[in-house]
Design a protein around this motif. Structure first.
Motif, PDB file in Angstrom:
ATOM      1  N   LYS A 209     107.331  41.967  91.163  1.00 45.18           N
ATOM      2  CA  LYS A 209     106.310  42.436  92.105  1.00 45.18           C
ATOM      3  C   LYS A 209     106.560  43.890  92.505  1.00 45.18           C
ATOM      4  O   LYS A 209     105.645  44.701  92.597  1.00 45.18           O
ATOM      5  CB  LYS A 209     106.298  41.553  93.355  1.00 45.18           C
ATOM      6  N   GLU A 210     107.830  44.212  92.729  1.00 46.55           N
ATOM      7  CA  GLU A 210     108.206  45.588  93.089  1.00 46.55           C
ATOM      8  C   GLU A 210     107.886  46.558  91.951  1.00 46.55           C
ATOM      9  O   GLU A 210     107.365  47.652  92.180  1.00 46.55           O
ATOM     10  CB  GLU A 210     109.695  45.636  93.419  1.00 46.55           C
TER      11      GLU A 210
ATOM     12  N   GLU B 238      97.054  41.235  89.525  1.00 46.56           N
ATOM     13  CA  GLU B 238      97.078  40.140  90.498  1.00 46.56           C
ATOM     14  C   GLU B 238      97.601  38.850  89.868  1.00 46.56           C
ATOM     15  O   GLU B 238      98.402  38.132  90.464  1.00 46.56           O
ATOM     16  CB  GLU B 238      95.683  39.921  91.070  1.00 46.56           C
ATOM     17  N   LYS B 239      97.144  38.551  88.648  1.00 39.83           N
ATOM     18  CA  LYS B 239      97.593  37.339  87.967  1.00 39.83           C
ATOM     19  C   LYS B 239      98.894  37.553  87.199  1.00 39.83           C
ATOM     20  O   LYS B 239      99.477  36.600  86.678  1.00 39.83           O
ATOM     21  CB  LYS B 239      96.511  36.854  87.002  1.00 39.83           C
ATOM     22  N   MET B 240      99.348  38.807  87.140  1.00 39.69           N
ATOM     23  CA  MET B 240     100.575  39.174  86.433  1.00 39.69           C
ATOM     24  C   MET B 240     100.509  38.763  84.961  1.00 39.69           C
ATOM     25  O   MET B 240     101.403  38.083  84.432  1.00 39.69           O
ATOM     26  CB  MET B 240     101.812  38.554  87.099  1.00 39.69           C
ATOM     27  N   THR B 241      99.445  39.159  84.302  1.00 44.15           N
ATOM     28  CA  THR B 241      99.273  38.836  82.884  1.00 44.15           C
ATOM     29  C   THR B 241      98.890  40.101  82.118  1.00 44.15           C
ATOM     30  O   THR B 241      98.391  41.069  82.696  1.00 44.15           O
ATOM     31  CB  THR B 241      98.174  37.781  82.680  1.00 44.15           C
ATOM     32  N   ALA B 242      99.115  40.077  80.823  1.00 46.60           N
ATOM     33  CA  ALA B 242      98.718  41.174  79.938  1.00 46.60           C
ATOM     34  C   ALA B 242      98.269  40.575  78.616  1.00 46.60           C
ATOM     35  O   ALA B 242      99.061  39.889  77.948  1.00 46.60           O
ATOM     36  CB  ALA B 242      99.872  42.149  79.728  1.00 46.60           C
ATOM     37  N   ASN B 243      97.027  40.791  78.260  1.00 43.14           N
ATOM     38  CA  ASN B 243      96.485  40.286  76.998  1.00 43.14           C
ATOM     39  C   ASN B 243      96.546  41.386  75.940  1.00 43.14           C
ATOM     40  O   ASN B 243      96.145  42.524  76.213  1.00 43.14           O
ATOM     41  CB  ASN B 243      95.045  39.824  77.167  1.00 43.14           C
ATOM     42  N   VAL B 244      97.036  41.041  74.761  1.00 45.66           N
ATOM     43  CA  VAL B 244      97.084  41.993  73.648  1.00 45.66           C
ATOM     44  C   VAL B 244      95.724  41.933  72.948  1.00 45.66           C
ATOM     45  O   VAL B 244      95.476  41.049  72.141  1.00 45.66           O
ATOM     46  CB  VAL B 244      98.223  41.649  72.677  1.00 45.66           C
TER      47      VAL B 244
ATOM     48  N   THR C 118     106.929  32.877  86.784  1.00 45.06           N
ATOM     49  CA  THR C 118     106.853  32.516  88.204  1.00 45.06           C
ATOM     50  C   THR C 118     106.420  33.747  88.985  1.00 45.06           C
ATOM     51  O   THR C 118     107.117  34.766  88.988  1.00 45.06           O
ATOM     52  CB  THR C 118     108.216  32.024  88.729  1.00 45.06           C
ATOM     53  N   THR C 119     105.279  33.676  89.624  1.00 42.90           N
ATOM     54  CA  THR C 119     104.687  34.841  90.300  1.00 42.90           C
ATOM     55  C   THR C 119     105.379  35.197  91.608  1.00 42.90           C
ATOM     56  O   THR C 119     104.943  36.122  92.299  1.00 42.90           O
ATOM     57  CB  THR C 119     103.194  34.590  90.577  1.00 42.90           C
ATOM     58  N   ASP C 120     106.451  34.484  91.974  1.00 38.51           N
ATOM     59  CA  ASP C 120     107.158  34.789  93.232  1.00 38.51           C
ATOM     60  C   ASP C 120     108.407  35.635  92.991  1.00 38.51           C
ATOM     61  O   ASP C 120     109.261  35.749  93.874  1.00 38.51           O
ATOM     62  CB  ASP C 120     107.530  33.503  93.968  1.00 38.51           C
TER      63      ASP C 120
END
Length: 208
Positions: free
Chosen positions: A158-159, A178-184, A151-153
């Motif tokens: 975010k902090e 921005e999308k709060m993702t990390a690809n391995v 959940t991006t909220d």
């Protein structure tokens, strides 16, 4: 063996190396190791004079790695067995397995200030792997997996992302703040792991 619940800064002082267990405090002048760069205890300042045996060096290498990644003795021994069964160099396999833990990925991507905080966020179901919610910090992420904030909220995450904006992300992770993702993009090689550890000492210890 129970998880250590004492002052985490004592662990850094015991290993005489920053293990980054206290979040943003480790990056500030308040770091305990910067103020007291000797092992804890009544005779801590005299420890440097003692000669350390070969077994002592091997044990310290293992303890340092355990504390850095925040794993228990039984977990660490299990990871070593996994590393032995894989092809390649056992010590490098071990570090690669430790780096691929979900809580470590969350920390490396800057979604948490420390691995301890990353474990808590994972346990509270804040992250997904390939779209599926995962609440197991020890879950081993594979090459090509996508770790995302569920959940991006979440204000806490975010902090953390804002505070960690200047912290470098490993080359084997493709982070989208921005999308709060990390690809391995790949599993890390030894050169990609910035942890100062002599993994061959750990292999020697477990090979006895």
């Amino acid at each position: 063996m129970a998880r250590y619940t004492g002052a985490v800064c004592r662990q850094c002082r015991r290993e005489n190396q920053k293990l980054f267990l206290k979040g943003d405090r480790c990056y500030s002048d308040k770091c305990a190791l910067a103020r007291r760069s000797f092992v804890p205890g009544q005779h801590g300042q005299n420890q440097a004079r003692k000669k350390v045996s070969e077994y002592g060096l091997q044990l310290r290498a293992k303890q340092k790695a355990k504390r850095y990644y925040g794993v228990l003795e039984s977990q660490f021994a299990h990871y070593f067995e996994m590393a032995e069964r894989k092809s390649g160099i056992t010590g490098e396999n071990l570090l690669r397995i430790l780096e691929s833990r979900l809580d470590n990925i969350v920390y490396r991507a800057g979604f948490a200030m420390s691995r301890k905080e990353a474990r808590q966020l994972v346990l509270h179901r804040h992250f997904t792997v390939n779209g599926q919610t995962v609440n197991i910090p020890s879950y081993l992420v594979k090459e090509g997996d996508k770790v995302a904030v569920r959940t991006t909220d979440c204000d806490k995450i975010k902090e953390c992302i804002e505070k960690n904006s200047a912290r470098p992300v490993p080359a084997w992770l493709d982070k989208d703040a921005e999308k709060m993702t990390a690809n391995v993009t790949k599993l890390p090689e030894r050169a990609d792991i910035d942890f100062d550890i002599e993994e061959h000492l750990i292999v020697e210890l477990y090979s006895k």
